[in-house]
Design an enzyme around this catalytic site. Sequence first.
Site, mmCIF file in Angstrom:
data_model
loop_
_atom_site.group_PDB
_atom_site.id
_atom_site.type_symbol
_atom_site.label_atom_id
_atom_site.label_comp_id
_atom_site.label_asym_id
_atom_site.label_seq_id
_atom_site.Cartn_x
_atom_site.Cartn_y
_atom_site.Cartn_z
ATOM 1 N N ARG A 168 35.350 48.133 -21.744
ATOM 2 C CA ARG A 168 36.624 48.456 -22.368
ATOM 3 C C ARG A 168 36.583 48.402 -23.896
ATOM 4 O O ARG A 168 37.556 48.068 -24.553
ATOM 5 C CB ARG A 168 37.739 47.543 -21.843
ATOM 6 C CG ARG A 168 38.039 47.748 -20.377
ATOM 7 C CD ARG A 168 38.518 49.183 -20.108
ATOM 8 N NE ARG A 168 38.646 49.402 -18.672
ATOM 9 C CZ ARG A 168 37.682 49.901 -17.903
ATOM 10 N NH1 ARG A 168 36.518 50.231 -18.430
ATOM 11 N NH2 ARG A 168 37.870 50.089 -16.628
ATOM 12 N N CYS A 216 46.091 49.054 -16.714
ATOM 13 C CA CYS A 216 45.850 47.611 -16.581
ATOM 14 C C CYS A 216 46.240 46.893 -17.867
ATOM 15 O O CYS A 216 45.845 47.294 -18.961
ATOM 16 C CB CYS A 216 44.382 47.345 -16.260
ATOM 17 S SG CYS A 216 43.912 47.829 -14.580
ATOM 18 N N GLU A 291 43.948 44.065 -22.275
ATOM 19 C CA GLU A 291 43.279 45.348 -22.337
ATOM 20 C C GLU A 291 44.193 46.336 -23.050
ATOM 21 O O GLU A 291 43.748 47.177 -23.825
ATOM 22 C CB GLU A 291 42.960 45.859 -20.932
ATOM 23 C CG GLU A 291 42.287 47.229 -20.912
ATOM 24 C CD GLU A 291 41.842 47.643 -19.527
ATOM 25 O OE1 GLU A 291 42.067 48.832 -19.171
ATOM 26 O OE2 GLU A 291 41.266 46.820 -18.803
#
Length: 299
Positions: A168, A216, A291
Amino acid sequence: MRVGGRAEWLLEPATPEELRAAIVAAREDGVEPRILGGGANLIIDDGVLPGVVITTDRMKRLFRPVEMSAGLATELDARIAPSPREDGLRFVAWAGTTHQKLLTSACELGWSGLEGLAGVPGHVGGGVAMNAGGKWGGMWDQVERVLVVDERGELVELMRDQCSPTYRNGGLGRKVVASVLLKFRLDSTHAVKQRAREFLLAKNKVQPVSLWSAGCIFKNPDPKLADGRTAGQLVDAVGLKGTRIGDAEITDLHGNFFVNRGQATARDLLALIERARSVVAEKTGVVLENEVKVWLAGP
């Protein structure tokens, strides 16, 4: 998320060079600009965002490249018959190209590699910057080169082995993605479309894809610290599914998806995120890391 206020200044470049010029202009004025792609992984605060926001929404070009000795060239002349699908196996995508346009174009050619992006909203620039993806693969798996605006305000082409993407995180720091060269594997058109369809159906079963969300909220923690549990499983384990603050809600379908039920504010969502982080930390000892990106407004 359908929340947030307004930008003090909004610039809309249409080309990589215009993107570079916009970034340089902001920095020369003493402001580090915020780069807005599709907003799919972002919560924007209520109120007025100070400074400059640069959106890539007009930078939607997607084409098969011409390779030349000087590096990556322009698209093929539209009057020339398209190359056979077996040739090249590469796309150049400008930062504002949507993930779904990229995936659809690859599927039509039977080019495999990004089927895991099925159902993932957002723009390619943001996808490269954050290494978008999931258990079926990530954006950087297919990156061959990336064109960025660097810290000096220059357009610089980086090869894949010059970059260090992680989970990520594209690892680009202050560099801003202008375009990317992606390489694919040849397969049958049917097989590529079928995989993309299967991945999308699997996501639909466990994710609230029809509701307003930012994907998310938390990164999955180190499995050693979380006993192998994902962020969503930790939120579920402490009984937070269905929790609401205003119209912000942690969905019953997936503990790592927070949604706007209609009238949520950014403050509702941010408060819900902090409540979840606090409760998970208190009951499991695991501190969840965002995130989702958060842009805070001025006082």
